[in-house]
Design a protein around this motif. Structure first.
Motif, mmCIF file in Angstrom:
data_model
loop_
_atom_site.group_PDB
_atom_site.id
_atom_site.type_symbol
_atom_site.label_atom_id
_atom_site.label_comp_id
_atom_site.label_asym_id
_atom_site.label_seq_id
_atom_site.Cartn_x
_atom_site.Cartn_y
_atom_site.Cartn_z
ATOM 1 N N ARG A 489 -2.497 -0.698 9.820
ATOM 2 C CA ARG A 489 -0.934 -0.281 9.930
ATOM 3 C C ARG A 489 -0.374 -0.356 9.044
ATOM 4 N N ALA A 490 -0.657 -0.138 7.685
ATOM 5 C CA ALA A 490 -0.336 0.270 6.598
ATOM 6 C C ALA A 490 -0.751 1.954 6.592
ATOM 7 N N ALA A 491 -1.674 2.120 7.101
ATOM 8 C CA ALA A 491 -1.959 3.771 6.942
ATOM 9 C C ALA A 491 -0.588 4.433 7.865
ATOM 10 N N MET A 492 -1.343 3.988 8.909
ATOM 11 C CA MET A 492 -0.336 4.857 10.106
ATOM 12 C C MET A 492 1.094 3.942 9.629
ATOM 13 N N VAL A 493 1.456 3.554 8.707
ATOM 14 C CA VAL A 493 3.109 3.782 8.986
ATOM 15 C C VAL A 493 3.555 4.709 7.278
ATOM 16 N N SER A 494 1.914 4.430 7.138
ATOM 17 C CA SER A 494 2.338 5.626 6.017
ATOM 18 C C SER A 494 2.087 7.122 6.285
ATOM 19 N N SER A 495 1.273 7.642 6.919
ATOM 20 C CA SER A 495 1.637 9.219 7.689
ATOM 21 C C SER A 495 2.816 8.778 8.924
ATOM 22 N N ARG A 496 3.009 8.224 9.111
ATOM 23 C CA ARG A 496 4.432 8.311 9.769
ATOM 24 C C ARG A 496 5.599 8.321 9.204
ATOM 25 N N GLN A 497 5.527 8.225 7.979
ATOM 26 C CA GLN A 497 6.509 8.828 7.124
ATOM 27 C C GLN A 497 6.253 9.909 6.706
ATOM 28 N N LYS A 498 5.721 10.036 5.969
ATOM 29 C CA LYS A 498 5.446 11.500 5.637
ATOM 30 C C LYS A 498 5.144 12.597 6.554
ATOM 31 N N THR A 499 5.703 12.319 7.704
ATOM 32 C CA THR A 499 5.634 13.512 8.789
ATOM 33 C C THR A 499 6.634 13.049 8.776
ATOM 34 N N ALA A 500 7.320 12.266 8.397
ATOM 35 C CA ALA A 500 8.788 12.667 9.218
ATOM 36 C C ALA A 500 9.803 13.396 7.470
#
Length: 500
Positions: A489-500
Motif C-alpha cells: 500500500r505504501a509503494a502504491m501511494v508513493s507511485s501515485r504521488q510521483k505520477t501526479a
C-alpha cells in the motif's frame, strides 16, 4: 555515436541503482503508519483459525449426570441388613425407575430412562491405585511373586471400594435437561432407599425364636427340658447378636437394657433350666418306669454324643500334629534350594538378601496359619467340653438319691414357671428388636450418604488438540501478511504521488 551510448547507459544505470536502494527507516515508518492494517490482518487470520477449529469441533458429546453415594449398610458380605443379597442394579430396577417417574410426573418414556441409566462400584480415592495395580498385572515383565501380591492387594481394594456407588444418567438418551437429570437421580436413590425400608430389607438379621415356648403334657419331661434349654440358648444368642450392633447396647426398653435381659437369661439357665434338666436326667431310671421310650432315647442320644466326642478328639489331635510341624521351621532347606537354583540360573541378586526375604515370608505365613489352627483347636476343645458335660448328665446317678421323691410332679410344676419366664424374655427381646428398627430408621439408619450433589459431566465443546499452536501460527502469518499489505500500500501511494 558509439562513445555517447555507453555514457548514457551508465547514467541510466546509476539512476536505477539509486532508486532501488531501500531505506529501513522509511520501511518501518511506513509499517508503523499502517499499524491498523497489520493488526486488523492479524486478528482476521486469528479469527479464521478459530472459526476453522470451531467448525471442526465436536458438539455432539453426550452429556450425563453422575451421583456418587456411599452405602452405609454394605459390608464384605454384600447383603442388606436382613441378609438379602444386594446388587447395584437394585437402585435402577424398573420398578424403582417407574415409581420415581410417577413421583416427578415425568413425560419421558420409562424405557428411554432405563436405557439412559447406569450404575457402577467406584471410589475416586482408590481409582488411581487400582489403575496402577492393573497396569502392573497386565505387564508381562512383572515377576510372579509381585504379580501375586498385586492381585491380592487389588482384590482387597475392590472389596473396600464396594461401598461406593456412582449412578449415572445420559441426558441425551433420557431427553432431560441437566437440572431435571440431577433432580431425577436424587429422587431415584431416595425412592430405592424408602422401598428397601418398606420391604423390610433394613430389619436386623437376628435369628431368634418367633413363637412362644410350649411344653405340652403329652411330651415327656426330659424332652421338655431339652426343648427349654435349646429355646433359652437361642434367646441368649439373639441377645448377643443384637448387642453387637451399633447403638443397640445403649437402648432402654421398659426400663431394661440388653445387659439386663442377658443377665436374666443366664440366671434362668443357671438356677432353673440347667439344674432341673440335670435332675431330669439323674432320675431317668424312675421316669423310664413310667415311659419306656425315655430310656431308648437316652441310650441313642448317649451313643451319638460319644461318637461326636471321638470325632472331636481326633480333630484336636490333628490340629496338634499340624501345629507341631509348623514349629519345625523349614527355612534352611528352602534357603539351600534357593541358593543352588540361583547359582544354576546365574541370578544377580545378593543371596543373603534373598535368604532374609524368604525367611521373613515363611515366618509371616507360619504365623497366620498357626493362628488359624489355634482358633480352630480352641473351638473344638470348647465343643468337646460341652459334650463331656452332656454325657455326664445323660449318665445320671444311681437313682437312690431321689428315690423318695416323685420327679414327674416336681419337674412338671417347675416347667410351668420356666415356660412363663421364657415367654416373658422372648417378648422383651422382640420389643428390643422393634425398638432397634425404629431407632435405625429415625437416626443413622439411612441406607446411603451422598458424597456430593449430582454433577453434570460432558456437554462442553471438544476442540482440536493443537488449537494453541494453530492460533500462534495464525497470529504470525497474519502479522507477516499485514506487513506485506502495508508495504504494498505504501509503494502504491508513493507511485501515485510521483505520477501526479
Amino acid at each position: 555515436m558509439s562513445d555517447q551510448r555507453p555514457a548514457a547507459l551508465m547514467a541510466q544505470g546509476s539512476v536505477i541503482g539509486s532508486e532501488d536502494e531501500i531505506n529501513l527507516t522509511d520501511l518501518f515508518r511506513n509499517i508503523w503508519r499502517q499499524r491498523g492494517l497489520v493488526v486488523g490482518t492479524t486478528l482476521f487470520m486469528l479469527l479464521a483459525v478459530l472459526s476453522f477449529h470451531f467448525y471442526k469441533a465436536s458438539f455432539n458429546v453426550p452429556r450425563q449426570v453422575e451421583y456418587a453415594v456411599s452405602l452405609t449398610f454394605l459390608d464384605a458380605s454384600g447383603k442388606y441388613p436382613n441378609g438379602t443379597a444386594f446388587s447395584p442394579n437394585d437402585i435402577i430396577s424398573n420398578s424403582v425407575v417407574k415409581a420415581t417417574a410417577e413421583t416427578m410426573s415425568l413425560s419421558q418414556p420409562v424405557d428411554n430412562i432405563n436405557k439412559a441409566l447406569g450404575v457402577r462400584f467406584s471410589n475416586s480415592l482408590m481409582e488411581a491405585s487400582e489403575d496402577k495395580l492393573s497396569d502392573l498385572l497386565t505387564n508381562p515383565k512383572t515377576p510372579a511373586d509381585m504379580r501375586t501380591s498385586a492381585e491380592q492387594v487389588l482384590t482387597e481394594m475392590r472389596l473396600k471400594g464396594r461401598t461406593f456407588l456412582t449412578v449415572s444418567l445420559n441426558l441425551n438418551d433420557a431427553g432431560m435437561t441437566s437440572v431435571e437429570g440431577a433432580e431425577f437421580l436424587s429422587q431415584l436413590v431416595s425412592v430405592w432407599a424408602q422401598r428397601s425400608i418398606d420391604r423390610g430389607l433394613t430389619n436386623a438379621d437376628i435369628d431368634r425364636p418367633m413363637t412362644p415356648f410350649v411344653a405340652p403334657d403329652s411330651l415327656n419331661v426330659i424332652d421338655a427340658y431339652d426343648n427349654a434349654a435349646n429355646y433359652l440358648n437361642s434367646l441368649g444368642k439373639a441377645v448377643k447378636r443384637l448387642a453387637s450392633m451399633s447403638g443397640a447396647a445403649s437402648m432402654v426398653v421398659d426400663g431394661r437394657t440388653l445387659e439386663d435381659v442377658r443377665r436374666e437369661i443366664k440366671m434362668l439357665g443357671d438356677t432353673d433350666v440347667g439344674p432341673l434338666r440335670e435332675f431330669a436326667y439323674s432320675t431317668s431310671a424312675q421316669l423310664a418306669d413310667q415311659d419306656a421310650a425315655i430310656q431308648v432315647r437316652l441310650s441313642s442320644r448317649q451313643r451319638l454324643l460319644n461318637l461326636e466326642y471321638d470325632r472331636l478328639s481326633k480333630l484336636i489331635d490333628s490340629y496338634d500334629s499340624a501345629l507341631a510341624q509348623l514349629n519345625q521351621s523349614p527355612v534352611r532347606d528352602v534357603a539351600r534350594n534357593g541358593q543352588s537354583a540361583s547359582q544354576m540360573g546365574g541370578a544377580q541378586f545378593d543371596q543373603s538378601f534373598l535368604d532374609s526375604l524368604l525367611e521373613l515370608g515363611n515366618k509371616l505365613g507360619g504365623v497366620e496359619m498357626r493362628q488359624e489352627l489355634f482358633e480352630r483347636r480352641t473351638k473344638a476343645v470348647e465343643d468337646r467340653l460341652n459334650l463331656e458335660k452332656e454325657i455326664a448328665i445323660l449318665k445320671g446317678s444311681n437313682g437312690n438319691t431321689y428315690k423318695t421323691l416323685n420327679p414327674e410332679v416336681i419337674l412338671r410344676e417347675a416347667m410351668q414357671g420356666i415356660t412363663t419366664e421364657l415367654n416373658r424374655l422372648q417378648q422383651q427381646l422382640d420389643a428390643f428388636v422393634v425398638a432397634y428398627r425404629v431407632q435405625t430408621l429415625q437416626s443413622g439408619g439411612r441406607l446411603f450418604v451422598a458424597d456430593s450433589a449430582p454433577v453434570v459431566r460432558g456437554g462442553s465443546v471438544q476442540l482440536g488438540t493443537r488449537i494453541g499452536l494453530h492460533a500462534a501460527l495464525g497470529i504470525v502469518l497474519g502479522g507477516m501478511l499485514g506487513m506485506m499489505l502495508a508495504l504494498l500500500r505504501a509503494a502504491m501511494v508513493s507511485s501515485r504521488q510521483k505520477t501526479a
